[in-house]
Motif scaffolding. Structure first.
Motif, short mmCIF file in Angstrom:
data_model
loop_
_atom_site.label_atom_id
_atom_site.label_comp_id
_atom_site.label_asym_id
_atom_site.label_seq_id
_atom_site.Cartn_x
_atom_site.Cartn_y
_atom_site.Cartn_z
N TYR A 299 54.32 20.94 -0.81
CA TYR A 299 54.69 21.16 -2.03
C TYR A 299 54.09 20.27 -3.08
O TYR A 299 53.69 19.27 -2.72
N PRO A 300 53.73 20.88 -4.27
CA PRO A 300 53.42 19.98 -5.34
C PRO A 300 54.68 19.21 -5.65
O PRO A 300 55.70 19.36 -5.48
N VAL A 301 54.33 18.03 -6.27
CA VAL A 301 55.47 17.07 -6.32
C VAL A 301 56.67 17.39 -7.29
O VAL A 301 57.73 17.26 -6.88
N HIS A 302 56.25 18.49 -8.13
CA HIS A 302 57.55 18.94 -9.06
C HIS A 302 58.41 19.87 -8.16
O HIS A 302 59.41 20.30 -8.78
N ASP A 303 57.96 20.21 -7.15
CA ASP A 303 58.98 21.06 -6.10
C ASP A 303 59.37 20.44 -5.03
O ASP A 303 59.82 20.87 -3.93
N VAL A 304 59.53 18.89 -5.25
CA VAL A 304 60.04 17.99 -4.04
C VAL A 304 61.48 18.48 -3.88
O VAL A 304 62.01 18.48 -2.76
N ALA A 305 62.21 19.07 -4.66
CA ALA A 305 63.59 19.54 -4.50
C ALA A 305 63.84 20.43 -3.34
O ALA A 305 64.59 20.70 -2.60
N LYS A 306 62.58 21.48 -3.47
CA LYS A 306 62.59 22.62 -2.37
C LYS A 306 62.46 22.03 -1.20
O LYS A 306 63.07 22.60 -0.32
N ALA A 307 61.49 21.04 -1.06
CA ALA A 307 61.12 20.39 0.31
C ALA A 307 62.52 19.88 0.78
O ALA A 307 62.99 19.88 2.03
N HIS A 308 63.40 19.09 0.04
CA HIS A 308 64.73 18.41 0.56
C HIS A 308 65.66 19.51 0.81
O HIS A 308 66.17 19.48 1.90
N ALA A 309 65.91 20.75 0.12
CA ALA A 309 66.57 21.73 0.61
C ALA A 309 66.17 22.38 1.71
O ALA A 309 67.14 22.37 2.68
N ARG A 310 64.74 22.61 2.09
CA ARG A 310 64.43 23.05 3.43
C ARG A 310 64.88 22.05 4.45
O ARG A 310 65.09 22.55 5.54
N MET A 311 64.48 20.79 4.31
CA MET A 311 64.91 19.74 5.33
C MET A 311 66.45 20.03 5.78
O MET A 311 66.78 19.91 6.85
N GLU A 312 67.21 20.03 4.58
CA GLU A 312 68.52 19.89 4.69
C GLU A 312 69.08 21.23 5.66
O GLU A 312 70.21 21.48 6.22
N GLU A 313 68.24 22.37 5.39
CA GLU A 313 68.80 23.85 6.06
C GLU A 313 68.06 23.96 7.57
O GLU A 313 68.23 24.80 8.20
N ASN A 314 67.35 22.77 8.10
CA ASN A 314 66.76 22.70 9.24
C ASN A 314 65.91 23.87 9.49
O ASN A 314 65.58 24.39 10.29
N ASP A 315 65.21 24.18 8.34
CA ASP A 315 64.41 25.42 8.28
C ASP A 315 62.69 24.96 8.20
O ASP A 315 61.97 25.34 7.23
N THR A 316 62.47 24.16 9.27
CA THR A 316 61.04 23.79 9.18
C THR A 316 60.32 23.88 10.76
O THR A 316 61.27 23.69 11.69
N ILE A 317 59.15 23.99 10.83
CA ILE A 317 58.36 23.55 11.85
C ILE A 317 57.55 22.50 11.47
O ILE A 317 56.22 22.77 10.88
N GLY A 318 57.65 21.27 12.09
CA GLY A 318 56.90 20.24 11.63
C GLY A 318 57.15 19.65 10.40
O GLY A 318 58.22 19.56 9.96
N LYS A 319 56.25 19.13 9.76
CA LYS A 319 56.24 18.17 8.52
C LYS A 319 56.22 19.15 7.29
O LYS A 319 55.37 20.11 7.05
N LEU A 320 57.32 18.28 6.26
CA LEU A 320 56.89 18.83 4.86
C LEU A 320 56.11 17.76 4.14
O LEU A 320 56.49 16.65 4.24
N ILE A 321 55.32 17.98 3.23
CA ILE A 321 54.53 17.01 2.55
C ILE A 321 54.59 17.67 1.05
O ILE A 321 54.58 18.59 0.68
N CYS A 322 54.55 16.48 0.40
CA CYS A 322 54.60 16.45 -1.08
C CYS A 322 53.07 15.72 -1.58
O CYS A 322 52.70 14.88 -0.97
N SER A 323 52.43 16.62 -2.43
CA SER A 323 51.26 16.05 -2.97
C SER A 323 51.11 16.04 -4.52
O SER A 323 51.67 16.76 -5.24
#
Length: 324
Positions: A299-323
């Protein structure tokens, strides 16, 4: 510099970009211009007000970074300005600049991008600490890895596979289990469809080391699968703080150990030794691509909220990264 600020106790939408001073470094630290940082469950818990940083550490979120060294302290000789590096921080990772102890810095292999490097430190060091330092997993033994498609889970599968262990995993979907199988897992259990203890018992699988993020009713079921003198390593408590009645008969009969483990609040000396041991044994495996960071989304850093929401939904396979 710009950093990601938050409102304690609020939702992911409270994350916002703000300004603060670039951190000053001490004689034993380096300053890194951050290109990318990893998202971890500890970050979401800190935002919620449930996991404060260790005393004296930055209140800024973020436990792992990757970037380029901007400055070095006067006692630092092993790291130079301009080096590409990644590593652990106890806080401060969600920022354009972060300081880090020189002994906690790992030089990024030339064939690995900063994006990939940002997804290595927290999960692989946690997995290594659990399997190798605590669990003492050996070739030919069995490893049961719950939450197999999580960042730590996928790192643990890869390490256990290199060690030569037989690996069983639990996950919530066929897609997640397929990714686990591609990394070396042999026994695959969809915990929403099967009781993992019954299924693995029917396959004759027994574990010497169990990595558990769930707790609660998982503990007794994992105990059923343990070999004598086996170890359950508890890394989180996703099913709540308190567990069901512990089967003391199984615990005693198996001579089992249940070991709670964290990484963030370990001493600097402990982390330095852990990082040294890990890099000596396994860093070369990243160069040869026998170990890889499994990245779900960048995710671009301005979308960090989307990354947190994905993490809290357990909707991931592997790592979420912000750039940045």
């Amino acid at each position: 510099m710009t950093f990601v600020d938050f409102v304690k106790g609020e939702s992911a939408q409270s994350l916002n970009l703000s300004k603060t001073k670039i951190p000053s470094i001490t004689a034993n630290e380096v300053l890194v211009k951050v290109n990318a940082f990893g998202i971890n469950r500890a970050d979401t818990l800190q935002r919620q007000g449930r996991y404060p940083p260790p005393k004296g550490e930055s209140e800024i979120l973020g436990l792992e970074i990757a970037g380029v060294v901007e400055d070095v302290g006067e006692n630092v000789s092993s790291i130079n300005k301009g080096d590409r590096v990644f590593g652990l921080v106890a806080g401060g990772g969600y920022a354009q600049y972060a300081k880090i102890l020189s002994h906690h810095v790992i030089k990024t292999p030339s064939n690995i991008s900063c994006i990939e490097a940002a997804g290595i430190a927290e999960v692989f060091l946690t997995a290594y600490q659990s399997l190798c330092e605590i669990g003492q997993l050996k070739q030919g033994q069995g490893a049961l890895i719950h939450a197999g498609a999580s960042g730590v889970g996928l790192a643990a599968i890869q390490l256990a596979n290199l060690i030569g262990a037989t690996i069983a995993v639990t996950a919530s979907s066929q897609q997640k289990l397929q990714v686990c199988a591609e990394r070396g897992a042999k026994y695959l259990v969809n915990y929403q469809q099967q009781d993992f203890a019954d299924f693995l018992t029917s396959k004759g699988f027994q574990a010497d080391v169990v990595l558990d993020f769930i707790g609660s009713e998982y503990t007794n079921r994992s105990l059923k699968l343990l070999n004598i003198d086996g170890c359950i390593i508890q890394l989180a408590m996703l099913n709540g703080r308190y567990g069901d009645n512990l089967d003391m008969g199984l615990l005693l009969g198996k001579r089992a150990k249940i070991q709670g483990s964290t990484l963030r609040n370990r001493s600097d000396e402990y982390k330095s030794q852990l990082i040294s041991n890990f890099t000596t044994r396994f860093l070369g495996e990243f160069k040869s691509k026998n170990l890889t960071a499994v990245i779900d989304t960048v995710y671009p850093v301005h979308d960090v909220a989307k990354a947190h929401a994905r993490m809290e939904e357990n909707d991931t396979i592997g790592k979420l990264i912000c750039s940045w």
